[in-house]
Design a protein around this motif. Structure first.
Motif, PDB file in Angstrom:
ATOM      1  N   ARG A 810     -28.193 -20.612 -11.702  1.00 53.16           N
ATOM      2  CA  ARG A 810     -26.952 -20.080 -12.265  1.00 53.16           C
ATOM      3  C   ARG A 810     -26.487 -18.879 -11.458  1.00 53.16           C
ATOM      4  O   ARG A 810     -27.294 -18.195 -10.807  1.00 53.16           O
ATOM      5  CB  ARG A 810     -27.138 -19.689 -13.721  1.00 53.16           C
ATOM      6  N   SER A 838     -21.603 -17.982 -17.383  1.00 53.76           N
ATOM      7  CA  SER A 838     -22.639 -17.500 -16.461  1.00 53.76           C
ATOM      8  C   SER A 838     -24.007 -17.435 -17.121  1.00 53.76           C
ATOM      9  O   SER A 838     -25.025 -17.339 -16.440  1.00 53.76           O
ATOM     10  CB  SER A 838     -22.256 -16.113 -15.930  1.00 53.76           C
ATOM     11  N   GLY A 841     -26.897 -22.602 -16.894  1.00 55.65           N
ATOM     12  CA  GLY A 841     -27.109 -23.020 -15.512  1.00 55.65           C
ATOM     13  C   GLY A 841     -27.606 -24.441 -15.442  1.00 55.65           C
ATOM     14  O   GLY A 841     -27.826 -25.116 -16.457  1.00 55.65           O
ATOM     15  N   TRP A 842     -27.790 -24.933 -14.221  1.00 57.15           N
ATOM     16  CA  TRP A 842     -28.207 -26.327 -13.986  1.00 57.15           C
ATOM     17  C   TRP A 842     -29.722 -26.408 -14.064  1.00 57.15           C
ATOM     18  O   TRP A 842     -30.448 -25.578 -13.489  1.00 57.15           O
ATOM     19  CB  TRP A 842     -27.701 -26.783 -12.621  1.00 57.15           C
ATOM     20  N   TRP A 858     -23.186 -25.509  -3.610  1.00 52.38           N
ATOM     21  CA  TRP A 858     -22.567 -24.895  -4.784  1.00 52.38           C
ATOM     22  C   TRP A 858     -21.284 -24.166  -4.405  1.00 52.38           C
ATOM     23  O   TRP A 858     -21.105 -23.739  -3.264  1.00 52.38           O
ATOM     24  CB  TRP A 858     -23.536 -23.950  -5.497  1.00 52.38           C
TER      25      TRP A 858
END
Length: 880
Positions: A810, A838, A841-842, A858
């Motif tokens: 993230r 924020s 995240g992944w 990204w």
């Protein structure tokens, strides 16, 4: 093969020949030409007019000649058969463009008229002649005839004989004058002219609807399944098989009737489109003598068109109110506008309702001429009509009856009321199911019923102002006159006098006739004063119709009375008092705390110990007794004052009692429930009930309740940990309670509000206390990291989903107000993750599937707290 084809052609030809269902009516008429060649003979021109459907696929029968069978009236053997050649043919049809005010005008109203004529010479005979032509069959699907495709037709005319009067045979049929091809629209007002003239004889003509005749083919005639029997079957002839609800006198809607003077057939057309068979009979009168009846049979087509038509009843009677409701009798094309003039001083009014429905209030009684104008397409199509409105409210029907026996006539007396005008007509229906003539039209009729039972009597009364009102009442007819007695068994004191009562129509007679114990024995309400128990018999005589009944009068010299025992109750409770007595009337005192002091068993709710006294009466004899109801207060219980606690907190209950035992409920959230001061620790608002018993006489417990209200849990939230840059003001935003306190207060604009602004230059951790006015509270912290750089977005270059740290990939915004987007792509350019938060995240999966070690691209964009746009991109390594 040729033989088969020949047979098939014969079958097909035969089928076309048998079912000549293209005929839509017919008329057989004659004209007197003069005396015949022989002595006592007359010559006539016989004419058959056949109505042929113009639109049949099969051109149908077009015989060059037709046969007319001539019968002497009253004889079944044909006198002769005349073969008439076809002399001419013409066509009549409705022009759809002739009336622009009809929506969807019919295009299939068309008749081919074929004429067959022959001159005959007939002897002058007393009975006269019947001339017949028969045909099979009518058109399939006729609306008012069953199985019309297999139903034949008989057209006939009659020549009067010399027995009517001398020279009656010198007669000619009336001549029909109207055009039969007209547009008739479903559910709409229509007119069809059956009018005729009689120029040859100048006879008087009268019109009525009559039965269409069946004939030929399968039903009537001298052959089986043939089109035109020769000779035709002999009279009498029988009606076509009308469908249910239809008949010769009602071939269309019941509202449709024929004017007997003009021959105009008018009314409202049926809602079902299609053809309807109609037959009109025209009676010829000469010098007041009926000499002939002429018949015309025709199929009228009802189409799905919509005409513009102003249609009202000839007059309206409004007998209930000065406010009247009017509407057009049919629905006109969409967009029709109705203009009403009510015939009084009011201005015309406009209605846009599909039926022109409107209401109007007249200021006074009277007969008003109303006018309706309906128009369409800005006045291109217009129609109007007038009618009478008779406004005379205040009329009602009424009647009374005298008599109830089947052996005697029942007298009916009219009590109808007319505020305006007078009652001038009466139509009675006595509801006698044994008679078909139980009607009358006089003001005060009589009727003798032939059976007992409930009869439904109806009176329709009419006024001189045109008002009608109907009253329907049930009357009871008996085999003997009914006697109504208020009681059949009673009790009196031996010093009293009693008035007996009986209701009924007729003469009364009471027994025993001993004048010492009865007065007015011929009255329905005699006085009796027996000293011993006596049965009095009553006889009711209604003009020889007799009924009997009886009343038993029991006599006593005292009143029996016994009341229930004294009792004790808890104060504010109630007690059922009870008295055993043969008295007929009761009085309890004091009455203030009784539900009904005149009952033998009242319910008492005393406010203190009370003695109740009852006096029981039989006439002038009485007895008294009493019962005491002692009241004892409920045991004293005070559960304490209601209180409020915080979630997962504890309250101490403080109770007080005056008794020998107590208990709490519920006990599951109490500590030391066997004491008067238990500890309560409920997780939700709970009422605690204190029950107390004593030994002072009240057998029931006393109750009191204390409510411990639990404040909802306080969950403090100071916000997510975040990062800022030097000199970046940070708006904090707390939640969870009504009041807030931040510590330490360093760098805060106000440490005692929900959303202070922090201005700090180094890392800081704030502790938030969120609390309520009752001091229920909770704590939370927020960690703020301060970077000594300009606003930026930091993104790691590797992450390990299974590791203890860096499990999510993230962005880390610093001095960023919001993330516009954060996207991750694989090496083939496929988007594998996207978000604008924020804090998220992944996790290294695509559609829930783990991804192997690899390099991903990204992109991120954010807006700083100063409003500038920061965009960055790079690669990240997924490590497993």
């Amino acid at each position: 093969m040729k033989l088969c084809i020949s047979i098939l052609l014969v079958i097909l030809c035969g089928t076309n020949y048998i079912y000549a269902n293209h005929i839509r009516g017919g008329e057989l008429f004659y004209k007197y030409i003069g005396t015949g060649s022989g002595s006592g003979t007359s010559r006539y021109m016989l004419t058959l007019k056949l109505y042929i459907d113009c639109f049949q696929n099969n051109p149908g029968q077009n015989d060059p000649e037709e046969s007319f069978t001539i019968f002497k009236k009253g004889e079944s053997t044909p006198f002769t058969v005349a073969i008439a050649p076809k002399t001419r043919e013409e066509q009549i049809k409705y022009n759809p463009a002739s009336n622009p005010c009809i929506i969807n005008p019919p295009t299939d109203v068309c008749y081919n008229l074929r004429y067959y004529e022959i001159q005959v010479e007939l002897p002058d005979i007393p009975q006269g002649y019947i001339i017949s032509f028969q045909r099979c069959c009518r058109i399939d699907g006729i609306q008012n005839v069953e199985n019309s495709g297999r139903t034949g037709a008989t057209y006939l005319c009659e020549i009067p004989g010399t027995a009517v009067f001398a020279g009656a045979q010198k007669n000619s049929s009336p001549q029909m004058v109207a055009n039969d091809a007209v547009a008739i629209c479903m559910s709409s007002a229509f007119k069809f002219n059956f009018g005729a003239i009689d120029p040859a004889d100048n006879d008087s003509l009268s019109y009525q609807l009559c039965d269409a005749y069946d004939g030929a083919g399968e039903r009537q005639g001298t052959c089986v399944n043939c089109v035109t029997p020769n000779p035709a079957a002999a009279p009498p002839y029988y009606p076509v098989p009308y469908r249910g609800g239809f008949s010769g006198s009602a071939p269309m809607d019941l509202s449709a009737t024929i004017d007997p003077k003009t021959g105009i057939f008018s009314g409202i057309a049926p809602a079902n489109i299609g053809q309807y068979v109609l037959t009109v009979c025209i009676s010829e009168y000469r010098k007041g003598v009926l000499i002939n009846v002429h018949r015309k049979d025709i199929h009228i087509k009802v189409s799905d068109c919509i005409p513009l038509n102003a249609s009202l009843s000839p007059d309206y009677s409004f007998c209930d109110d000065f406010t009247v409701a009017l509407k057009n009798k049919q629905t006109n094309p969409p967009g029709s506008v109705y203009i009403w003039n009510f015939g009084d001083q009011a201005k015309s009014d406009t209605s846009f309702d599909p039926e022109g429905a409107i209401t109007h209030t007249y200021k006074d009684t009277g007969t008003y001429r109303i006018k309706l104008i309906v128009y369409l397409s800005a006045g291109q199509c217009i129609d109007s009509t007038t009618s009478l409105a008779k406004v005379y409210p205040g009329f009602r029907a009424g009647f009374t009856t005298n008599g109830t026996c089947i052996l005697n006539p029942v007298q009916f007396r009219d009590t109808s009321f007319a505020k305006y005008g007078s009652v001038i007509s009466w139509s009675w229906n006595f509801g006698d199911e044994t008679s078909g003539n139980d009607i009358a039209a006089t003001k005060t009729p009589q009727w003798k019923y032939n059976s007992a039972g409930i009869k439904l009597v109806q009176l329709i009364a009419g006024s001189s102002k045109g008002c009608l009102d109907t009253l329907t009442t049930l009357i009871d007819i008996n085999d003997k006159p009914p006697i109504q007695l208020p009681f059949r068994d009673t009790l009196i004191c031996n010093i009293d006098t009693l008035r007996l009562k009986a209701n009924g129509i007729g003469t009364f007679a009471w027994t025993p006739g001993n004048t010492s114990i009865i007065q007015q024995s011929d009255s329905p309400t005699p006085l009796v004063f027996p000293k011993n128990t006596t049965v009095f018999y009553v006889e009711l005589n209604q003009q020889g119709c007799i009924n009997r009944d009886s009343i038993k009068v029991r006599v006593t010299d005292h009143v029996a009375l016994k009341v229930s025992r004294d009792t004790t109750i808890c104060l504010t409770d109630g007690a059922q008092l009870h008295a055993e007595t043969d008295g007929l009337r009761y009085e309890w005192t004091p009455a203030a705390t009784l539900n009904d002091s005149a009952l033998s068993d009242p319910f008492a709710t005393p406010t203190a110990t009370t003695t109740y006294t009852i006096v029981s009466h039989i006439g002038n004899c009485f007895a008294s007794d009493h019962v005491t109801v002692k009241t004892v207060p409920y045991p004293f219980a005070n559960a304490g004052t209601d209180t409020i606690i915080c979630y997962r907190d504890t309250a101490t209950l403080k109770a007080a009692i005056d008794g020998i035992s107590f208990s709490w409920s519920p006990v599951t959230t109490l500590i030391n429930a066997q004491t008067l001061s238990p500890l309560a620790h409920p997780l939700k608002t709970t009422p605690y009930v204190l029950s107390v018993l004593d030994n002072k006489g009240c057998p029931k417990p006393g109750f009191d309740t204390v409510v411990v209200t639990v404040h909802p849990p306080v969950i403090a939230f100071a916000g997510n940990d975040t990062s800022i840059v030097t000199n970046q003001p940070l708006q904090l935003n707390a939640s969870g309670a009504e009041l807030y306190q931040w510590s330490p207060p360093i760098g805060l604009s106000n440490p005692n509000i929900q959303s202070p602004i922090a201005n700090i230059s180094q890392n800081m951790t704030y502790v938030l206390k969120a609390y309520t006015p009752e001091n229920c509270f909770d704590y939370d912290t927020i960690h703020i990291k301060v970077f000594g750089t300009l606003p930026d977005i930091f993104v790691p270059n590797a992450f390990t989903p299974e590791g203890s740290a860096n499990k999510l990939f993230r962005p880390i915004p610093v001095g960023i107000r919001n993330i516009d987007f954060f996207r991750v792509y694989n090496r083939w350019g496929q988007l594998v993750y996207s978000n604008t938060d924020s804090g998220k995240g992944w996790d290294g999966t695509i559609n829930g599937k783990l991804q192997g070690p690899d390099t991903f691209v990204w992109m991120v964009r954010g807006t700083s707290y100063t409003g500038s746009i920061i965009t960055k991109k790079g690669t990240v390594i997924l490590i497993r």
